[in-house]
Design a protein around this motif. Structure first.
Motif, PDB file in Angstrom:
ATOM      1  N   VAL A  22       7.732   4.419  12.564  1.00 18.89           N
ATOM      2  CA  VAL A  22       7.009   4.979  11.420  1.00 18.89           C
ATOM      3  C   VAL A  22       6.948   6.500  11.448  1.00 18.89           C
ATOM      4  O   VAL A  22       6.596   7.123  10.437  1.00 18.89           O
ATOM      5  CB  VAL A  22       5.578   4.401  11.332  1.00 18.89           C
ATOM      6  N   ALA A  23       7.278   7.111  12.581  1.00 20.09           N
ATOM      7  CA  ALA A  23       7.239   8.574  12.661  1.00 20.09           C
ATOM      8  C   ALA A  23       8.111   9.042  13.814  1.00 20.09           C
ATOM      9  O   ALA A  23       8.265   8.341  14.823  1.00 20.09           O
ATOM     10  CB  ALA A  23       5.807   9.071  12.851  1.00 20.09           C
ATOM     11  N   THR A  24       8.672  10.222  13.659  1.00 21.73           N
ATOM     12  CA  THR A  24       9.506  10.782  14.716  1.00 21.73           C
ATOM     13  C   THR A  24       9.630  12.285  14.557  1.00 21.73           C
ATOM     14  O   THR A  24       9.426  12.830  13.469  1.00 21.73           O
ATOM     15  CB  THR A  24      10.905  10.141  14.714  1.00 21.73           C
ATOM     16  N   SER A  25       9.958  12.944  15.630  1.00 19.84           N
ATOM     17  CA  SER A  25      10.332  14.353  15.602  1.00 19.84           C
ATOM     18  C   SER A  25      11.234  14.617  16.797  1.00 19.84           C
ATOM     19  O   SER A  25      11.257  13.846  17.753  1.00 19.84           O
ATOM     20  CB  SER A  25       9.099  15.264  15.656  1.00 19.84           C
ATOM     21  N   ARG A  35      13.004  17.808  12.206  1.00 19.64           N
ATOM     22  CA  ARG A  35      12.970  16.399  11.774  1.00 19.64           C
ATOM     23  C   ARG A  35      11.612  15.745  12.049  1.00 19.64           C
ATOM     24  O   ARG A  35      11.523  14.661  12.617  1.00 19.64           O
ATOM     25  CB  ARG A  35      14.083  15.589  12.435  1.00 19.64           C
ATOM     26  N   PHE A  36      10.534  16.414  11.615  1.00 24.48           N
ATOM     27  CA  PHE A  36       9.189  15.845  11.686  1.00 24.48           C
ATOM     28  C   PHE A  36       9.053  14.921  10.473  1.00 24.48           C
ATOM     29  O   PHE A  36       8.827  15.377   9.354  1.00 24.48           O
ATOM     30  CB  PHE A  36       8.154  16.968  11.657  1.00 24.48           C
ATOM     31  N   VAL A  37       9.198  13.618  10.701  1.00 22.65           N
ATOM     32  CA  VAL A  37       9.371  12.661   9.608  1.00 22.65           C
ATOM     33  C   VAL A  37       8.428  11.479   9.788  1.00 22.65           C
ATOM     34  O   VAL A  37       8.300  10.945  10.895  1.00 22.65           O
ATOM     35  CB  VAL A  37      10.830  12.148   9.559  1.00 22.65           C
ATOM     36  N   THR A  38       7.782  11.061   8.707  1.00 19.43           N
ATOM     37  CA  THR A  38       7.006   9.819   8.710  1.00 19.43           C
ATOM     38  C   THR A  38       7.470   8.943   7.551  1.00 19.43           C
ATOM     39  O   THR A  38       7.881   9.448   6.499  1.00 19.43           O
ATOM     40  CB  THR A  38       5.493  10.079   8.570  1.00 19.43           C
ATOM     41  N   ASP A  39       7.417   7.641   7.748  1.00 22.32           N
ATOM     42  CA  ASP A  39       7.762   6.679   6.696  1.00 22.32           C
ATOM     43  C   ASP A  39       6.462   6.129   6.125  1.00 22.32           C
ATOM     44  O   ASP A  39       5.893   5.163   6.644  1.00 22.32           O
ATOM     45  CB  ASP A  39       8.630   5.551   7.263  1.00 22.32           C
ATOM     46  N   ARG A  40       5.997   6.733   5.060  1.00 24.58           N
ATOM     47  CA  ARG A  40       4.714   6.361   4.489  1.00 24.58           C
ATOM     48  C   ARG A  40       4.729   4.975   3.863  1.00 24.58           C
ATOM     49  O   ARG A  40       3.662   4.377   3.661  1.00 24.58           O
ATOM     50  CB  ARG A  40       4.274   7.410   3.473  1.00 24.58           C
ATOM     51  N   SER A  41       5.907   4.465   3.554  1.00 22.72           N
ATOM     52  CA  SER A  41       5.976   3.126   2.965  1.00 22.72           C
ATOM     53  C   SER A  41       5.525   2.060   3.949  1.00 22.72           C
ATOM     54  O   SER A  41       5.205   0.939   3.550  1.00 22.72           O
ATOM     55  CB  SER A  41       7.394   2.829   2.482  1.00 22.72           C
ATOM     56  N   LEU A  42       5.523   2.378   5.236  1.00 21.11           N
ATOM     57  CA  LEU A  42       5.128   1.417   6.258  1.00 21.11           C
ATOM     58  C   LEU A  42       3.680   1.616   6.713  1.00 21.11           C
ATOM     59  O   LEU A  42       3.224   0.915   7.613  1.00 21.11           O
ATOM     60  CB  LEU A  42       6.055   1.541   7.479  1.00 21.11           C
ATOM     61  N   LEU A  43       2.969   2.537   6.067  1.00 18.75           N
ATOM     62  CA  LEU A  43       1.600   2.845   6.473  1.00 18.75           C
ATOM     63  C   LEU A  43       0.625   2.322   5.433  1.00 18.75           C
ATOM     64  O   LEU A  43       0.850   2.453   4.228  1.00 18.75           O
ATOM     65  CB  LEU A  43       1.435   4.355   6.665  1.00 18.75           C
ATOM     66  N   ALA A  44      -0.463   1.748   5.909  1.00 21.24           N
ATOM     67  CA  ALA A  44      -1.353   0.999   5.024  1.00 21.24           C
ATOM     68  C   ALA A  44      -2.182   1.889   4.114  1.00 21.24           C
ATOM     69  O   ALA A  44      -2.443   1.537   2.967  1.00 21.24           O
ATOM     70  CB  ALA A  44      -2.285   0.110   5.867  1.00 21.24           C
ATOM     71  N   ASP A  45      -2.622   3.043   4.608  1.00 20.91           N
ATOM     72  CA  ASP A  45      -3.540   3.877   3.838  1.00 20.91           C
ATOM     73  C   ASP A  45      -3.503   5.307   4.368  1.00 20.91           C
ATOM     74  O   ASP A  45      -2.861   5.584   5.395  1.00 20.91           O
ATOM     75  CB  ASP A  45      -4.965   3.309   3.917  1.00 20.91           C
ATOM     76  N   PRO A  46      -4.169   6.245   3.692  1.00 24.83           N
ATOM     77  CA  PRO A  46      -4.136   7.646   4.125  1.00 24.83           C
ATOM     78  C   PRO A  46      -4.684   7.889   5.521  1.00 24.83           C
ATOM     79  O   PRO A  46      -4.225   8.802   6.215  1.00 24.83           O
ATOM     80  CB  PRO A  46      -4.984   8.357   3.066  1.00 24.83           C
TER      81      PRO A  46
END
Length: 216
Positions: free
Chosen positions: A66-69, A104-115
């Motif tokens: 869900v996240a990487t850098s 490449r500080f990246v998160t996949d927000r589609s896989l996260l439930a809420d803010p």
């Protein structure tokens, strides 16, 4: 909380790295619309993913990335030295064994439930970066980031710009910057992780004008 993948343990995590590169492609190409020369379809791995690169990877409860850098030593070719040196028009990009580049500080927000989960995941990613730096005697991270994220970073890391904002035909103003890493940085990150619900509530509260009216 997070996984740190280094040159020494990389062979143990090849499947995880493959998932990470595919996740990066989904976001940076599929969602953000970046055009990255030379990378394979569906797999974001470029010339700065090297044998010396260190990755921080965060997975959710079912094992999805869900996240990487990534981090690279500035004593070797990196993005600011090879691609964006001209962006550093206030001061030269730093080079030394005590400063690495973060990208490449990246998160996949589609896989996260809420803010709140989104916030906590980004906290975990930042904590992973800081813990690695403290362990290895790295006291600065350089990076190229968009202006909105630069403003957020300043709340956690002591950060200064290396150049003025640059626009390259999109809606993002890019800023090269360098952030100091120390124990106080980690303490602030841990506080933000623990207080995630309160902080997110403050972010999401309606803003008010100086005269008391709400901003739409």
């Amino acid at each position: 909380m997070f996984r740190t993948i280094t040159p020494e343990n990389r062979d143990e995590y090849q499947d995880l790295l493959d998932d990470m590169h595919r996740m990066r492609y989904r976001i940076v190409v599929g969602e953000w619309g970046w055009e990255i020369p030379g990378i394979p379809e569906g797999y974001d791995k470029d010339q700065f993913d090297t044998d010396n690169t260190v990755y921080i990877v965060v997975r959710n409860e079912v094992g999805e990335v869900v996240a990487t850098s990534r981090m690279n030593p500035t004593t070797q070719p990196h993005m600011l030295s090879d691609l964006f040196a001209d962006y550093c028009d206030l001061q030269p990009y730093p080079v030394g064994t005590d400063v690495w580049e973060c990208s490449r500080f990246v998160t996949d927000r589609s896989l996260l439930a809420d803010p709140v989960e989104d916030f906590r995941i980004r906290c975990r990613l930042g904590i992973g970066l800081t813990v690695f730096c403290l362990d290895k005697g790295i006291n600065r991270l350089s990076w190229l980031t968009h202006q909105k994220f630069y403003n957020l970073v300043q709340r956690v890391w002591k950060t200064e710009p290396l150049g003025l904002p640059h626009r390259e035909g999109d809606d993002w103003a890019w800023i090269p910057a360098v952030s100091r890493i120390d124990q106080a940085t980690l303490d602030r990150q841990m506080d933000r992780f623990r207080n995630a619900e309160e902080i997110v509530a403050q972010y999401m509260a309606p803003k008010r004008r100086a005269g008391g009216g709400r901003v739409a």
